[in-house]
Design a protein around this motif. Structure first.
Motif, mmCIF file in Angstrom:
data_model
loop_
_atom_site.group_PDB
_atom_site.id
_atom_site.type_symbol
_atom_site.label_atom_id
_atom_site.label_comp_id
_atom_site.label_asym_id
_atom_site.label_seq_id
_atom_site.Cartn_x
_atom_site.Cartn_y
_atom_site.Cartn_z
ATOM 1 N N ILE A 46 0.838 -1.204 0.000
ATOM 2 C CA ILE A 46 0.000 0.000 0.000
ATOM 3 C C ILE A 46 0.875 1.256 0.000
ATOM 4 N N PHE A 47 1.937 1.258 0.799
ATOM 5 C CA PHE A 47 2.832 2.414 0.821
ATOM 6 C C PHE A 47 3.497 2.630 -0.536
ATOM 7 N N VAL A 48 3.921 1.553 -1.188
ATOM 8 C CA VAL A 48 4.545 1.680 -2.511
ATOM 9 C C VAL A 48 3.532 2.191 -3.533
ATOM 10 N N ILE A 49 2.296 1.706 -3.463
ATOM 11 C CA ILE A 49 1.247 2.168 -4.379
ATOM 12 C C ILE A 49 0.980 3.652 -4.179
ATOM 13 N N ILE A 50 0.872 4.082 -2.928
ATOM 14 C CA ILE A 50 0.653 5.510 -2.666
ATOM 15 C C ILE A 50 1.811 6.319 -3.225
ATOM 16 N N GLY A 51 3.030 5.833 -3.051
ATOM 17 C CA GLY A 51 4.199 6.513 -3.617
ATOM 18 C C GLY A 51 4.155 6.570 -5.133
ATOM 19 N N ALA A 52 3.731 5.475 -5.762
ATOM 20 C CA ALA A 52 3.638 5.460 -7.225
ATOM 21 C C ALA A 52 2.566 6.428 -7.716
ATOM 22 N N VAL A 53 1.439 6.485 -7.024
ATOM 23 C CA VAL A 53 0.376 7.427 -7.403
ATOM 24 C C VAL A 53 0.880 8.867 -7.253
ATOM 25 N N CYS A 54 1.584 9.138 -6.174
ATOM 26 C CA CYS A 54 2.147 10.484 -5.992
ATOM 27 C C CYS A 54 3.167 10.802 -7.080
ATOM 28 N N ALA A 55 3.925 9.804 -7.511
ATOM 29 C CA ALA A 55 4.885 10.022 -8.595
ATOM 30 C C ALA A 55 4.159 10.362 -9.898
ATOM 31 N N VAL A 56 3.053 9.684 -10.156
ATOM 32 C CA VAL A 56 2.258 10.006 -11.350
ATOM 33 C C VAL A 56 1.730 11.426 -11.253
ATOM 34 N N PHE A 57 1.227 11.809 -10.075
ATOM 35 C CA PHE A 57 0.758 13.184 -9.880
ATOM 36 C C PHE A 57 1.898 14.183 -10.047
ATOM 37 N N ALA A 58 3.088 13.827 -9.586
ATOM 38 C CA ALA A 58 4.239 14.721 -9.730
ATOM 39 C C ALA A 58 4.563 14.967 -11.196
ATOM 40 N N ILE A 59 4.342 13.959 -12.012
ATOM 41 C CA ILE A 59 4.616 14.102 -13.446
ATOM 42 C C ILE A 59 3.504 14.880 -14.135
ATOM 43 N N LYS A 60 2.273 14.637 -13.747
ATOM 44 C CA LYS A 60 1.131 15.183 -14.480
ATOM 45 C C LYS A 60 0.643 16.539 -13.990
ATOM 46 N N LEU A 61 0.873 16.898 -12.741
ATOM 47 C CA LEU A 61 0.308 18.125 -12.190
ATOM 48 C C LEU A 61 1.362 19.206 -11.995
#
Length: 186
Positions: A46-61
């Protein structure tokens, strides 16, 4: 010509689902190894998934540095929990919890670098403070010193106040000298 907006949304959705399935499969493989606890592997996952989602947001937003901080922090914590769950790190989390502070400090460095494209004291000083705090707390957590944390606070509280003042002075000096070097303040 740009693709249809519905197709772009569908492509993003498929990308996120694919990323989720890759990580879920990896977690399942790791969870079946050497009799590890599925709950601990799932928590790390779950922690890795949250980190991956934040990484996607970092790229897109646009607010990338904030999401980059959270991505780096959650991925570090997730991999750390995986190592504990797999038994690679034999010390229990109850003794290693101060590493969370170290991870927060380490996550500040790429966030600050991304925002300013160089190291700035506005990010480096708090990052070092978090790392040092985590290392000091680790000494007490692993019982590497012959006295307790409360005894340390009772004896050395003036030093802690002086160090807090030093950190504040360094932050104030770095922000007041920023305009002289030609750097715009955000």
């Amino acid at each position: 010509m740009y693709p249809d907006p519905k197709r772009r949304i569908a492509a993003k959705f498929v990308f996120i689902i694919g990323l989720f399935l890759m990580l879920l499969g990896s977690a399942a493989i790791l969870g079946t190894m050497s009799g590890t606890s599925r709950v601990s592997v799932f928590t790390a996952f779950i922690f890795v998934i949250i980190g991956a989602v934040c990484a996607v947001f970092a790229i897109k937003l646009n607010r990338r540095s904030l999401y980059l901080f959270f991505a780096a922090f959650f991925i570090q914590v997730g991999f750390f929990l995986f190592l504990i769950a797999l038994g690679i790190i034999a010390i229990p989390f109850s003794e290693l919890w101060p590493l969370i502070s170290v991870f927060a400090g380490l996550a500040l460095i790429p966030a600050g670098w991304h925002r300013y494209h160089r190291l700035r004291s506005r990010y480096v000083v708090p990052a070092l403070a978090f790392v040092i705090l985590g290392c000091v707390l680790m000494l007490f957590s692993l019982k590497m010193v012959p006295f307790s944390f409360s005894q340390f606070i009772i004896n050395w509280w003036p030093l802690l106040i002086a160090l807090a003042g030093l950190v504040l002075v360094l932050i104030a000096l770095s922000t007041s000298n920023g305009g002289k070097s030609g750097d715009p303040h955000p």
